[in-house]
Design an enzyme around this catalytic site. Sequence first.
Site, PDB file in Angstrom:
ATOM      1  N   VAL A  53     -36.100 -12.954  -1.982  1.00  0.00           N
ATOM      2  CA  VAL A  53     -36.468 -13.094  -3.381  1.00  0.00           C
ATOM      3  C   VAL A  53     -35.193 -13.150  -4.208  1.00  0.00           C
ATOM      4  O   VAL A  53     -34.288 -12.327  -4.021  1.00  0.00           O
ATOM      5  CB  VAL A  53     -37.365 -11.930  -3.844  1.00  0.00           C
ATOM      6  CG1 VAL A  53     -37.817 -12.160  -5.288  1.00  0.00           C
ATOM      7  CG2 VAL A  53     -38.575 -11.767  -2.928  1.00  0.00           C
ATOM      8  N   LYS A  64     -39.263 -16.846  -4.668  1.00  0.00           N
ATOM      9  CA  LYS A  64     -39.492 -16.364  -3.308  1.00  0.00           C
ATOM     10  C   LYS A  64     -39.270 -17.528  -2.355  1.00  0.00           C
ATOM     11  O   LYS A  64     -39.755 -18.632  -2.594  1.00  0.00           O
ATOM     12  CB  LYS A  64     -40.917 -15.829  -3.170  1.00  0.00           C
ATOM     13  CG  LYS A  64     -41.198 -14.587  -3.994  1.00  0.00           C
ATOM     14  CD  LYS A  64     -42.669 -14.192  -3.933  1.00  0.00           C
ATOM     15  CE  LYS A  64     -43.086 -13.847  -2.525  1.00  0.00           C
ATOM     16  NZ  LYS A  64     -44.507 -13.374  -2.492  1.00  0.00           N
ATOM     17  N   GLY A 103     -39.674 -13.764   3.572  1.00  0.00           N
ATOM     18  CA  GLY A 103     -38.476 -14.423   3.088  1.00  0.00           C
ATOM     19  C   GLY A 103     -37.739 -13.577   2.072  1.00  0.00           C
ATOM     20  O   GLY A 103     -37.965 -12.370   1.964  1.00  0.00           O
ATOM     21  N   ASP A 158     -47.562 -10.592  -4.666  1.00  0.00           N
ATOM     22  CA  ASP A 158     -47.661 -10.823  -3.223  1.00  0.00           C
ATOM     23  C   ASP A 158     -49.099 -10.896  -2.738  1.00  0.00           C
ATOM     24  O   ASP A 158     -49.640  -9.965  -2.145  1.00  0.00           O
ATOM     25  CB  ASP A 158     -46.905  -9.760  -2.443  1.00  0.00           C
ATOM     26  CG  ASP A 158     -46.621 -10.232  -1.010  1.00  0.00           C
ATOM     27  OD1 ASP A 158     -47.181 -11.269  -0.611  1.00  0.00           O
ATOM     28  OD2 ASP A 158     -45.838  -9.581  -0.320  1.00  0.00           O
ATOM     29  N   ASN A 160     -41.911  -9.951   2.995  1.00  0.00           N
ATOM     30  CA  ASN A 160     -42.461 -10.056   4.345  1.00  0.00           C
ATOM     31  C   ASN A 160     -42.066 -11.361   5.027  1.00  0.00           C
ATOM     32  O   ASN A 160     -41.870 -11.405   6.235  1.00  0.00           O
ATOM     33  CB  ASN A 160     -43.985  -9.955   4.306  1.00  0.00           C
ATOM     34  CG  ASN A 160     -44.457  -8.553   3.964  1.00  0.00           C
ATOM     35  OD1 ASN A 160     -43.751  -7.585   4.224  1.00  0.00           O
ATOM     36  ND2 ASN A 160     -45.618  -8.448   3.361  1.00  0.00           N
ATOM     37  N   ASN A 191     -45.431  -3.917  -3.621  1.00  0.00           N
ATOM     38  CA  ASN A 191     -46.029  -5.155  -4.105  1.00  0.00           C
ATOM     39  C   ASN A 191     -46.531  -5.040  -5.542  1.00  0.00           C
ATOM     40  O   ASN A 191     -47.426  -5.776  -5.954  1.00  0.00           O
ATOM     41  CB  ASN A 191     -47.169  -5.586  -3.175  1.00  0.00           C
ATOM     42  CG  ASN A 191     -46.643  -6.106  -1.860  1.00  0.00           C
ATOM     43  OD1 ASN A 191     -45.554  -6.689  -1.801  1.00  0.00           O
ATOM     44  ND2 ASN A 191     -47.386  -5.891  -0.785  1.00  0.00           N
TER      45      ASN A 191
END
Length: 533
Positions: free
Chosen positions: A279, A293, A277, A403, A275, A390
């Site tokens: 990973v 992240k 950035g 997350d 959401n 997530n």
Amino acid sequence: MGNKCCSKRQEPDGQFTYHSGYKKADGSLNSSSGPKLINGGSLDSRYTPDPNRGQIKAKPGGVDIIRPRPSHPTNHNRRIVVALYNYNAREDSDVSFVKGDRMEVLDDTETDWWRVVHLTTRQEGLIPWNFVAEERSINSEDWFFDNVTRKEADKLLLAEDNPRGTFLVRPSEHNPNGYSLSVKDWEETRGYHVKHYKIKPMDNGSYYIATNQIFPSLQALVMAYTKNALGLCHVLSRACPKPQPQMWDLGPALRDKWEINRSEIQLIRKLGRGNFGEVFYGKWRNNIEVAVKTLREGTMSTAAFLQEAAIMKKFRHNRLVALYAVCSKEEPIYIVQEYMSRGSLLDYLREGDGKYLQFEDLIYIAAQIASGMEYLESKLLIHRDLAARNVLIGENNIAKICDFGLARVIADDEYCPRQGSRFPVKWTAPEAIVYGRFSIKSDVWSYGILLMELFTYGQIPYPGMHSREVIEQIERGYRMPKPSSHHLPDDIYGLMLQCWDAVPEKRPTFEFLNHYFEGFTITSEVPYREVQD
């Protein structure tokens, strides 16, 4: 930003516990009142009670492990532990060892790291506490699996490399003083499967599976069944390999101070985009695998990003992704966490080997997610973005929730976000969409949507409907129908409908959901087949 505040694991008030060491014998059996003990009628002198072993919750699979009670060895009472796994030192302050090495405990007052002296190399330093066990204790046995559920035992034993007769012993989920013996078996009509036998305790510290065969210790019981099946489905051939335990720090120096220099992190390949950035798969000091992240500049405040890190670092459960460290001194900010090799559950179901998962595998994943959410429920933490994207998947279909960027610790029953907050409509409960009222019950709604994703192998919820239409239809009482293209039992679909009840209070708890999937398709323990003379 240390984690001292959460380092002690306390037993909740009223929680039933049991001791995992040996009971002290109070005498031999009365020969006139029952069968005699195997091996001569006295407790095996090789094994001693384990007074320093801690307690754990009666429910296996939880996280709130009460670590072994601190001891202060004297010259007359040395405390010796044996290594259960190999460990390579990561800093100057810790000690390397291999499975079977013996060490004397000098200080065990810290939660995750004990100070020891290695009895062979004489090196003194820190070791991860869950890599060792008291010498000659039940926990030091290769075949003893503490804090493992029946469903987890099934998954471990059914690994392809395990031959018939592979076994483990675990605490009973139903009898706090008993144990269960789980054995991999094969039958022509069923193929490979696992059978579970109750190991029942006696008041004098003895154990038995069949009433005509009583043993002075668990070790003596296991030893006997490795020589003769004595009515079991198969002779016990070898102990099930143990997965390495969870580590919550990259190294002992980072157990309290977890801001690290970004030069210690090597970004190797991009795994995906979140959401806020990207990973990456990476390594810490070119050695330890991690997921990293990154925060895109200008998309979220540094304080908000670090709030996510603080939440993840504080809460610990074997079904939550572990946070190791952060790099927040400059942009882009890094959050360094546990690496899960199979990626997100959503991608795994759609594009990976998850496409070939069997129904029992899906049940296992549903149970793991419910277990992690039950922990969050007990800690008054709401996720607010629970979805297949997530949840991360590791080896052997291990699932962990990640997350927590939208999560908040709540003092009351619900949390109302500021106006203008963004949230995923198709996964969000109607009271959260309309009134902004997020609670653990809105997470239950999201879990129901996640179940639909899981059992349809990653299908988009409310297919063909846009967000506005979804909101309007839900307000009219519409719920996703049972999918016709996938086999979904009526009772599981009925459970989804319970999760989507318009009245939040009528939705089930995650404790109920966890027990439901842990026990799904599980029958009672296999009765022991008596052997005829």
